[in-house]
Scaffold this motif. Structure first.
Motif, mmCIF file in Angstrom:
data_model
loop_
_atom_site.group_PDB
_atom_site.id
_atom_site.type_symbol
_atom_site.label_atom_id
_atom_site.label_comp_id
_atom_site.label_asym_id
_atom_site.label_seq_id
_atom_site.Cartn_x
_atom_site.Cartn_y
_atom_site.Cartn_z
ATOM 1 N N TYR A 1 6.705 9.135 9.930
ATOM 2 C CA TYR A 1 5.778 8.012 9.832
ATOM 3 C C TYR A 1 6.473 6.705 10.188
ATOM 4 C CZ TYR A 1 2.722 4.450 7.858
ATOM 5 O OH TYR A 1 1.936 3.326 7.688
ATOM 6 N N TRP A 2 7.686 6.501 9.647
ATOM 7 C CA TRP A 2 8.403 5.266 9.958
ATOM 8 C C TRP A 2 8.720 5.177 11.446
ATOM 9 C CZ3 TRP A 2 13.115 4.411 12.237
ATOM 10 C CH2 TRP A 2 13.523 3.073 12.284
ATOM 11 N N SER B 1 3.543 1.384 3.176
ATOM 12 C CA SER B 1 2.933 1.825 4.435
ATOM 13 C C SER B 1 3.338 0.960 5.609
ATOM 14 C CB SER B 1 1.398 1.818 4.305
ATOM 15 O OG SER B 1 0.958 2.745 3.337
ATOM 16 N N ASP B 2 4.168 -0.051 5.372
ATOM 17 C CA ASP B 2 4.586 -0.953 6.446
ATOM 18 C C ASP B 2 5.887 -0.461 7.069
ATOM 19 O OD1 ASP B 2 6.056 -1.492 4.101
ATOM 20 O OD2 ASP B 2 6.642 -3.450 4.897
ATOM 21 N N GLU C 1 -4.969 1.378 5.353
ATOM 22 C CA GLU C 1 -3.886 0.842 4.533
ATOM 23 C C GLU C 1 -2.690 0.462 5.400
ATOM 24 O OE1 GLU C 1 -5.648 3.548 3.756
ATOM 25 O OE2 GLU C 1 -6.757 2.594 2.110
ATOM 26 N N SER C 2 -2.421 1.256 6.420
ATOM 27 C CA SER C 2 -1.312 0.955 7.329
ATOM 28 C C SER C 2 -1.560 -0.353 8.074
ATOM 29 C CB SER C 2 -1.127 2.095 8.336
ATOM 30 O OG SER C 2 -0.808 3.301 7.688
ATOM 31 N N THR D 1 -3.937 4.566 9.367
ATOM 32 C CA THR D 1 -4.936 4.386 8.324
ATOM 33 C C THR D 1 -5.248 2.903 8.126
ATOM 34 O OG1 THR D 1 -3.328 4.189 6.534
ATOM 35 C CG2 THR D 1 -4.029 6.415 7.144
ATOM 36 N N ALA E 1 8.758 1.596 4.683
ATOM 37 C CA ALA E 1 8.468 3.025 4.778
ATOM 38 C C ALA E 1 9.761 3.833 4.807
ATOM 39 C CB ALA E 1 7.650 3.309 6.034
ATOM 40 N N TYR F 1 0.823 -1.213 0.000
ATOM 41 C CA TYR F 1 0.000 0.000 0.000
ATOM 42 C C TYR F 1 0.858 1.266 0.000
ATOM 43 C CZ TYR F 1 -3.676 -3.330 1.148
ATOM 44 O OH TYR F 1 -4.546 -4.402 1.116
#
Length: 516
Positions: free
Chosen positions: A125-126, A115-116, A300-301, A298, A120, A112
């Motif tokens: 975010y990471w 998003s992992d 997706e995450s 999210t 990432a 996605y």
């Protein structure tokens, strides 16, 4: 006459400029010298040097060109590190520069848009996802709450082998181990067993295997700029189909869980958490509903995280246990010594448990020695985010880094008799304090630094306890049992798996049958 003077001045300026430019280029070349490199061919770069097993190819090149090599895979610049000293400079001294991973088309799409936590890009975010994995999803509290899952699945696995033992049946060790690990992960993740036919967990594990195979294949679009928007190998279609199937299945499971959480909230007029052990999906959904979270998780995450746990944990864990058993069969004196330790510490009236492992140093040494010779991830993959200097060599930004963990674990500079399987090297010597968590750069089976594998603790729990239980409960016979040796050839590909199946007959130790 004036024109001649003007032309002479222009010629003098031109000659002087050429000499100055050559001098500048010479200085730049000295300060920006790339690492040694083999002969590069047009278009394909150094692909003509590659064999079917990349980490072995990289090792052979390092014996010729040194511990830091510069190559091109197609049009992509890469460096290969094959010594502990260079690995430390790359992964510790210049850790921030090499804290991101390259984006491969198939993996990027399947996860996605990366998003992992595995893929990432390094950034806020990471960092949030890494903290989430380390403290919540695979943290000590969650692993303790779900310990009963691992215990029950190991017990079922041993029961299966006991039945085959009574019938003197041959087992395919890898198939059975992969089923065990899959059951552990699906139950810890979504409270379902994958080996029960007809449920979504079984289909998801099959889809994950297909997806993992696709991400490990050599994709022309990842390495040749002129192929970037082409799908010459048909990968894009297969990846899209696998992604669509996975998304459909995991979406169904998530919706069912959301409805279940909502009904429990309505019944209790609370948060629906209760006091029951929460699986990983339950934890993820709870974090996604938290309006005060640092970063909003999210859908997706969530889907990418579940996929990441499956991809990172199943094959690698099963492979490690299988390699360890193959080494033990080939070294019966080590097998016997491990069993003696277990019998002494655990006794013969109960099955070995996770809590026993700290008291089994020789067993831990066997696992460490297995990870040294057969690391689950033989190559660490990173990408430079900016220009840097390693020793006397210049590494440009956007250069892909391959750290050859397999070669480092066999380096005679750091390991005596490096090709010998000898767990005693980790007992009562300077090597006894070595751990697997990336602090000692001649032994980094799970990586090092910020991007070290977040599932290390879970992997060790499953590997060590499963291996100990098999040693405690069974003798493993191959062929006619007369000094036959297991072939230790590695399979082609980027994952370190065995070339030939490990088939054997498990013979139960009679006095332990009541335990099972």
């Amino acid at each position: 006459m004036g024109d001649l003077v003007d032309y002479s001045i222009l010629f003098l300026i031109l000659v002087t400029s050429i000499f100055l430019l050559r001098s500048l280029l010479s200085i730049t070349g000295r300060t920006r010298r790339l690492p040694p490199s083999p002969l590069r061919l047009p278009i394909i770069g150094h692909l003509h040097l590659f064999g079917p097993i990349p980490h072995q190819t990289f090792h052979k090149l390092s014996t010729i060109y040194g511990p830091l090599i510069h190559i091109y895979i197609g049009s992509v610049p890469c460096v290969i590190a094959s010594s502990a000293e260079v690995a430390k400079e790359l992964l510790k001294t210049n850790e921030l520069t090499f804290s991101s991973r390259p984006q491969y088309a198939a993996a990027h799409y399947l996860t996605y848009g990366s998003s992992d936590v595995g893929l990432a890009p390094y950034g806020p975010y990471w960092k949030f996802m890494k903290k989430l994995f380390m403290s919540e999803l695979l943290g000590r509290r969650t692993l303790e709450q779900l310990q009963h899952v691992r215990h029950e699945e190991l017990h079922r696995f041993l029961q299966t082998w006991l039945v085959k033992s009574n019938g003197k049946g041959l087992v395919d060790v890898h198939v059975d181990l992969k089923r065990l690990v899959n059951n552990v992960i699906t139950r810890m993740t979504m409270s379902r067993r994958c080996s029960e036919s007809g449920n979504e967990a079984e289909e998801i594990t099959e889809l994950v295997e297909d997806a993992t195979e696709l991400t490990r294949k050599f994709n022309l679009s990842d390495y040749f700029w002129f192929c970037k928007n082409l799908d010459l190998q048909g990968f894009r279609k297969r990846v899209e189909e696998a992604h669509a199937k996975y998304d459909r299945m995991i979406e169904k499971i998530i919706k069912e869980r959301e409805e279940d959480r909502k009904s429990k909230k309505d019944e209790t007029h609370g948060d629906g958490s209760g006091h029951e052990a929460k699986d990983i999906l339950h934890i993820l959904l709870g974090i996604a509903e938290d309006d005060g979270a640092e970063i909003r998780l999210t859908r997706e995450s969530i889907k990418a995280s579940i996929l990441d746990i499956f991809q990172a944990g199943t094959e690698t864990t099963a492979n490690t246990i299988e390699w360890a058993l193959a080494e033990l069969i080939n070294n019966q004196q080590i097998f016997e010594k491990a069993r003696e330790e277990i019998d002494k510490v655990v006794g013969k009236s109960r099955l070995v448990e996770e809590s026993d492992i700290p008291n089994l140093p020789y067993l831990q040494g066997i696992v460490k020695e297995t990870l040294r010779l057969h690391p689950a991830g033989p190559i660490i993959l990173r990408e430079s985010s900016e220009d840097c200097t390693i020793g006397d060599y210049y590494i440009p930004a956007k250069t892909r880094l391959f750290v050859n963990v397999w070669a480092i674990g066999r380096d005679p500079k750091h390991w005596e008799n490096p090709l010998e399987f000898n767990p005693d090297r980790f007992i009562g010597s300077g090597q006894s304090k070595l751990d697997v968590r990336g602090q000692h750069f001649h032994f980094i089976p799970f990586g090092s630094g910020r991007r070290r594998c977040p599932g290390t603790t879970l992997a060790l729990q499953v590997v060590q306890t499963t291996l100990a239980a098999i040693i405690q409960c069974f003798e493993l016979k191959i062929g006619d049992g007369t000094n036959m040796k297991i072939d230790m050839t590695e399979a082609a590909g980027i994952s370190l798996s065995r070339a030939y199946p490990l088939n054997c007959v498990p013979v139960s130790r009679q006095h332990l049958i009541p335990l099972l």
